[in-house]
Scaffold this motif. Structure first.
Motif, mmCIF file in Angstrom:
data_model
loop_
_atom_site.group_PDB
_atom_site.id
_atom_site.type_symbol
_atom_site.label_atom_id
_atom_site.label_comp_id
_atom_site.label_asym_id
_atom_site.label_seq_id
_atom_site.Cartn_x
_atom_site.Cartn_y
_atom_site.Cartn_z
ATOM 1 N N LEU A 138 0.813 -1.214 0.000
ATOM 2 C CA LEU A 138 0.000 0.000 0.000
ATOM 3 C C LEU A 138 0.848 1.266 0.000
ATOM 4 O O LEU A 138 0.464 2.275 -0.582
ATOM 5 C CB LEU A 138 -0.940 0.013 1.200
ATOM 6 C CG LEU A 138 -1.812 -1.241 1.370
ATOM 7 C CD1 LEU A 138 -2.728 -1.075 2.559
ATOM 8 C CD2 LEU A 138 -2.566 -1.553 0.122
ATOM 9 N N ILE A 186 -4.169 0.218 -2.692
ATOM 10 C CA ILE A 186 -5.044 0.842 -1.693
ATOM 11 C C ILE A 186 -6.504 0.661 -2.097
ATOM 12 O O ILE A 186 -7.352 0.332 -1.261
ATOM 13 C CB ILE A 186 -4.695 2.336 -1.516
ATOM 14 C CG1 ILE A 186 -3.339 2.483 -0.821
ATOM 15 C CG2 ILE A 186 -5.784 3.061 -0.728
ATOM 16 C CD1 ILE A 186 -2.803 3.897 -0.776
ATOM 17 N N MET A 198 -7.952 -2.690 -1.325
ATOM 18 C CA MET A 198 -8.254 -2.885 0.092
ATOM 19 C C MET A 198 -9.508 -2.130 0.531
ATOM 20 O O MET A 198 -9.910 -2.214 1.684
ATOM 21 C CB MET A 198 -7.071 -2.414 0.946
ATOM 22 C CG MET A 198 -5.812 -3.220 0.765
ATOM 23 S SD MET A 198 -5.962 -4.893 1.399
ATOM 24 C CE MET A 198 -6.117 -4.568 3.143
ATOM 25 N N SER A 199 -10.111 -1.401 -0.387
ATOM 26 C CA SER A 199 -11.237 -0.523 -0.055
ATOM 27 C C SER A 199 -12.500 -0.967 -0.781
ATOM 28 O O SER A 199 -12.480 -1.189 -1.982
ATOM 29 C CB SER A 199 -10.894 0.918 -0.443
ATOM 30 O OG SER A 199 -9.673 1.306 0.126
ATOM 31 N N SER A 259 -14.310 3.528 3.139
ATOM 32 C CA SER A 259 -13.158 2.675 3.461
ATOM 33 C C SER A 259 -11.916 3.133 2.706
ATOM 34 O O SER A 259 -10.800 2.992 3.202
ATOM 35 C CB SER A 259 -13.465 1.200 3.197
ATOM 36 O OG SER A 259 -13.685 0.947 1.833
ATOM 37 N N ARG A 316 -10.450 5.933 4.813
ATOM 38 C CA ARG A 316 -9.756 5.372 5.979
ATOM 39 C C ARG A 316 -8.420 4.747 5.589
ATOM 40 O O ARG A 316 -7.415 4.936 6.263
ATOM 41 C CB ARG A 316 -10.633 4.332 6.679
ATOM 42 C CG ARG A 316 -11.661 4.906 7.605
ATOM 43 C CD ARG A 316 -12.292 3.845 8.486
ATOM 44 N NE ARG A 316 -12.783 2.687 7.760
ATOM 45 C CZ ARG A 316 -13.991 2.587 7.215
ATOM 46 N NH1 ARG A 316 -14.839 3.599 7.309
ATOM 47 N NH2 ARG A 316 -14.354 1.500 6.582
ATOM 48 N N GLN A 317 -8.417 3.998 4.468
ATOM 49 C CA GLN A 317 -7.203 3.295 4.059
ATOM 50 C C GLN A 317 -6.111 4.264 3.607
ATOM 51 O O GLN A 317 -4.935 4.068 3.910
ATOM 52 C CB GLN A 317 -7.498 2.284 2.952
ATOM 53 C CG GLN A 317 -6.337 1.350 2.678
ATOM 54 C CD GLN A 317 -5.978 0.523 3.889
ATOM 55 O OE1 GLN A 317 -6.782 -0.247 4.407
ATOM 56 N NE2 GLN A 317 -4.763 0.674 4.378
ATOM 57 N N LEU A 338 -4.752 5.837 6.843
ATOM 58 C CA LEU A 338 -3.971 4.854 7.583
ATOM 59 C C LEU A 338 -2.621 4.605 6.916
ATOM 60 O O LEU A 338 -1.580 4.579 7.580
ATOM 61 C CB LEU A 338 -4.754 3.545 7.696
ATOM 62 C CG LEU A 338 -4.072 2.397 8.415
ATOM 63 C CD1 LEU A 338 -3.896 2.731 9.888
ATOM 64 C CD2 LEU A 338 -4.872 1.126 8.241
ATOM 65 N N THR A 339 -2.625 4.454 5.602
ATOM 66 C CA THR A 339 -1.381 4.189 4.873
ATOM 67 C C THR A 339 -0.439 5.388 4.956
ATOM 68 O O THR A 339 0.762 5.223 5.195
ATOM 69 C CB THR A 339 -1.677 3.831 3.409
ATOM 70 O OG1 THR A 339 -2.567 2.705 3.374
ATOM 71 C CG2 THR A 339 -0.400 3.483 2.658
ATOM 72 N N TYR A 341 -1.773 1.569 13.534
ATOM 73 C CA TYR A 341 -1.450 2.000 12.184
ATOM 74 C C TYR A 341 -0.752 0.916 11.379
ATOM 75 O O TYR A 341 -0.053 1.197 10.431
ATOM 76 C CB TYR A 341 -0.565 3.253 12.211
ATOM 77 C CG TYR A 341 -1.239 4.453 12.823
ATOM 78 C CD1 TYR A 341 -2.354 5.000 12.233
ATOM 79 C CD2 TYR A 341 -0.764 5.015 13.996
ATOM 80 C CE1 TYR A 341 -2.992 6.095 12.806
ATOM 81 C CE2 TYR A 341 -1.385 6.109 14.568
ATOM 82 C CZ TYR A 341 -2.498 6.639 13.959
ATOM 83 O OH TYR A 341 -3.129 7.715 14.517
#
Length: 126
Positions: A57, A87, A90-91, A96, A99-100, A103-104, A125
């Protein structure tokens, strides 16, 4: 499975995540370049110890602030790479994705401040 990219939002979400950083962290980001790439290069995957079929990511490339000295003058700037396609994989939706991305970005910024994978996991994290 084909997925419609949510890509138009990623650059703005990265900007938002960086704007929302608290001091003193935000003031030290001037020295870091953040680049959004479609996907990691083969060499970046190898550096991270991943196979071609694994997701990456983000990646921090540089010298953490905790390992610097005045002798570091003239070195290339630190880089944070965010890999948009991974990324997005993952969403599930726009929320989401937001958020991703955050977070990344925070994960990679944590590496800039000398945090290990375990430190980042402990802080949520990971």
């Amino acid at each position: 499975v084909t997925r419609q990219p949510l890509s138009d939002a990623v650059p703005e979400l990265v900007e938002q995540a960086l704007r929302d950083l608290p001091e003193p962290f935000a003031s030290h980001l001037e020295e870091i370049a953040v680049e959004i790439r479609d996907r990691p290069a083969a060499g970046q995957l190898r550096k991270a110890g991943l196979r071609r079929d694994e997701l990456l990511l983000g990646l921090y490339h540089g010298r953490p602030r905790t390992h610097r000295s005045v002798m570091d003058d003239g070195v290339m700037p630190d880089m944070i790479y965010l890999f948009q396609e991974d990324i997005e994989l993952m969403s599930d939706d726009a929320e989401s994705l937001k958020r991703q991305v955050r977070l990344t970005a925070l994960h990679e910024i944590g590496h800039h401040y000398g945090m290990s994978e375990q430190d980042l996991d402990d802080l949520g994290y990971g």
